[in-house]
Design a protein around this motif. Structure first.
Motif, short mmCIF file in Angstrom:
data_model
loop_
_atom_site.label_atom_id
_atom_site.label_comp_id
_atom_site.label_asym_id
_atom_site.label_seq_id
_atom_site.Cartn_x
_atom_site.Cartn_y
_atom_site.Cartn_z
N ALA A 202 0.47 -1.30 -0.04
CA ALA A 202 -0.03 0.00 -0.16
C ALA A 202 0.79 1.12 0.36
O ALA A 202 0.35 2.43 -0.58
CB ALA A 202 -0.88 -0.18 1.11
N PHE A 203 1.79 1.27 0.38
CA PHE A 203 2.96 2.63 0.82
C PHE A 203 3.83 2.44 -0.45
O PHE A 203 4.41 3.71 -0.02
CB PHE A 203 3.83 2.70 2.31
N ILE A 204 4.42 1.35 -1.04
CA ILE A 204 5.09 1.42 -2.01
C ILE A 204 4.92 2.21 -2.60
O ILE A 204 5.29 3.03 -3.93
CB ILE A 204 5.57 -0.40 -2.37
N ASP A 205 3.45 2.27 -2.72
CA ASP A 205 2.09 3.39 -4.53
C ASP A 205 2.39 4.36 -4.43
O ASP A 205 2.65 5.79 -4.45
CB ASP A 205 1.45 1.97 -4.39
N LYS A 206 2.84 4.76 -2.70
CA LYS A 206 2.87 6.14 -1.98
C LYS A 206 3.97 6.78 -1.79
O LYS A 206 4.20 8.24 -1.57
CB LYS A 206 1.62 6.05 -0.62
N GLU A 207 5.32 6.05 -2.13
CA GLU A 207 6.80 6.76 -2.54
C GLU A 207 6.95 7.71 -3.16
O GLU A 207 5.95 8.45 -4.09
CB GLU A 207 7.38 5.68 -2.51
N GLU A 208 7.03 8.69 -3.19
CA GLU A 208 7.12 10.29 -3.50
C GLU A 208 5.84 10.84 -3.13
O GLU A 208 5.33 11.74 -4.40
CB GLU A 208 7.58 10.28 -4.62
N ASP A 209 4.99 10.96 -2.66
CA ASP A 209 4.19 11.74 -2.47
C ASP A 209 3.86 11.55 -1.17
O ASP A 209 4.05 11.53 -0.55
CB ASP A 209 2.41 9.92 -1.98
N ILE A 210 2.47 12.61 -1.01
CA ILE A 210 2.51 13.59 0.80
C ILE A 210 1.44 12.48 1.50
O ILE A 210 0.16 11.96 1.33
CB ILE A 210 1.72 14.68 0.22
N VAL A 211 1.58 12.20 2.91
CA VAL A 211 0.79 11.82 3.85
C VAL A 211 0.58 12.51 4.96
O VAL A 211 1.44 13.49 5.47
CB VAL A 211 1.47 10.23 3.96
N THR A 212 -0.95 12.38 5.75
CA THR A 212 -0.55 12.74 6.61
C THR A 212 -0.88 12.00 7.48
O THR A 212 -2.23 10.87 7.63
CB THR A 212 -2.19 13.90 6.43
N GLY A 213 -0.24 12.22 9.22
CA GLY A 213 -0.13 11.86 10.38
C GLY A 213 -0.54 11.94 11.38
O GLY A 213 -0.14 13.68 11.90
N ILE A 214 -0.35 11.93 12.45
CA ILE A 214 -0.85 12.22 14.64
C ILE A 214 0.69 12.07 14.10
O ILE A 214 1.54 10.25 15.00
CB ILE A 214 -1.49 11.94 14.49
N LEU A 215 1.41 12.77 14.97
CA LEU A 215 2.47 12.89 16.05
C LEU A 215 2.49 12.05 17.39
O LEU A 215 1.85 12.57 18.29
CB LEU A 215 3.36 14.16 16.29
N GLN A 216 2.92 10.39 18.13
CA GLN A 216 2.57 9.85 18.51
C GLN A 216 4.19 10.14 19.33
O GLN A 216 3.37 9.61 21.03
CB GLN A 216 3.79 8.26 18.00
N ARG A 217 4.89 10.23 19.48
CA ARG A 217 6.55 10.04 20.17
C ARG A 217 7.36 10.78 19.61
O ARG A 217 7.62 10.33 18.09
CB ARG A 217 6.86 8.67 20.68
N GLN A 218 8.47 10.98 19.69
CA GLN A 218 9.69 11.60 19.91
C GLN A 218 10.93 11.32 20.22
O GLN A 218 10.46 11.23 22.06
CB GLN A 218 9.27 13.32 19.50
N ASP A 219 11.64 11.40 20.33
CA ASP A 219 12.92 11.09 21.30
C ASP A 219 14.34 11.91 19.86
O ASP A 219 13.91 13.24 19.94
CB ASP A 219 13.82 9.88 21.29
N GLN A 220 15.72 11.33 20.52
CA GLN A 220 16.37 12.57 19.94
C GLN A 220 16.93 12.46 18.39
O GLN A 220 17.13 13.38 18.08
CB GLN A 220 18.09 12.30 20.94
#
Length: 365
Positions: free
Chosen positions: A129-147
């Motif tokens: 599903a996502f290999i077809d979206k390579e070089e495309d825009i997606v929208t998601g939600i920030l879950q967490r962050q590290d350094q």
């Protein structure tokens, strides 16, 4: 195991798209290893699962031979013919050796195999599903962050947005919606890995494709993009229909289209210029918002010498050379900018811009 097990495999086949036959083959192979491990045997065995009833049987496979050296792997001609008189030398004889308590081991093994295959299949579906979206825009939600990274929930998978791929003006917190560009999709042993970027020039290109119907429909095309993320970008556009203004299409009514993009890019300045077949005109447009008097092309060096009014020199070069640098990236030509006074001292009279060409571009702050 029973018919419920077979029906469950059929249900998995319908819902997950995993072949029931492939699942049963995988379970049989796994049960061979379980049998040898749990019953401490080196026998050559075969596991058979009845495709209708779910009944499981284990068969020891022995080769018919004259001299039996290893009774776990071989059977004499005489003993084999007591089972079936038609057996000949080198034939394979199968003898049922199903243990009484093998059902518990079989059920556990089957569960592990099915769970693993479902997980692999789901990973495969996500990757496809996502290999077809390579070089495309997606929208998601920030879950967490590290350094090093921000992890973005895209629904069925968690994508990685390296902090180095954030714009200097980006400020996000947990739970924020993030629009980003997919730069890479990899199928790893841990599942699909999706790498995102907010600095890639492709993000700007895709945003224009989303906001400008003429680009989406193919009437207007984006010929080149140059970007210094968070600060300034230049985009060169061309219309396949002479009646459609490519720059005006990108700007939109009252500037609404481009302003939507500027807002998404946290105020990044965008210069929209008309792509021209003439290198002189294209270079002049690319140096927007500065005015250009003359462009001299040096083909061998792939260099354009540009002459601008004295008061426009700093604007043409830009802060820390940014405008000239982006124009060079956009056009693919080295650009040497000189003021009108400098040019007159070195080359004599300078032709005015109006005598040569018409500049066509717009700068959006």
């Amino acid at each position: 195991m029973n018919t419920d097990f077979i029906e469950a495999l059929s249900e998995i086949e319908r819902e997950k798209g995993i072949s029931k036959e492939l699942l049963i083959d995988a379970i049989e192979a796994a049960m061979i290893s379980s049998y040898k491990r749990n019953f401490n045997t080196a026998q050559n065995v075969r596991v058979d699962i009845n495709r209708h009833t779910g009944l499981i049987k284990v068969y020891a496979r022995k080769t018919v031979t004259e001299d039996v050296l290893d009774p776990r792997l071989e059977i004499s001609v005489h003993a084999s013919r007591e089972i079936n008189p038609n057996y000949q030398l080198d034939d394979i004889v199968e003898i049922e050796v199903t243990p009484r308590d093998f059902g518990r081991i079989a059920a556990q093994t089957a569960k592990q195999v099915v769970t693993q295959r479902i997980r692999e299949a789901e990973r495969g579906l996500i990757y496809n599903a996502f290999i077809d979206k390579e070089e495309d825009i997606v929208t998601g939600i920030l879950q967490r962050q590290d350094q090093r990274n921000i992890y973005v929930d895209l629904g069925k998978v968690e994508a990685v947005l390296p902090l180095t791929e954030l714009m200097p003006t980006d400020k996000f917190k947990q739970g924020d919606r993030i629009k980003a560009y997919i730069t890479k999709v990899e199928n790893t042993t841990k599942g699909p890995q999706i790498i995102l970027s907010r600095t890639h020039p492709g993000l700007l290109k895709r945003l224009f494709e989303l906001e400008v119907p003429e680009i989406f429909d193919g009437v207007v095309e984006i010929r080149s993009v140059a970007r210094e993320a968070g600060f300034r970008s230049k985009i060169a556009v061309h219309s396949r229909n002479p009646e459609v203004d490519p720059v005006g299409s990108c700007v939109g009514p009252k500037g609404l289209r481009v302003q939507t993009i500027v807002t998404e890019l946290r105020g990044e300045k965008i210069d929209i210029v008309r792509w021209m077949e003439s290198v002189e005109e294209y270079v002049a447009n690319a140096l927007s918002p500065s005015k250009v008097l003359e462009v001299q092309i040096h083909e061998n060096e792939k260099m354009a010498r540009v002459i601008v009014p004295d008061y426009q020199l700093s604007l043409a070069i830009g802060i820390k050379g940014q405008n000239a640098r982006l124009a060079a990236k956009l056009t693919g030509w080295k650009i040497d900018i000189k003021s009108e006074t400098q040019a007159e001292q070195e080359y004599g009279r300078v032709k005015t811009y109006s005598e040569e060409m018409h500049q066509d571009s717009i700068s959006i702050d």
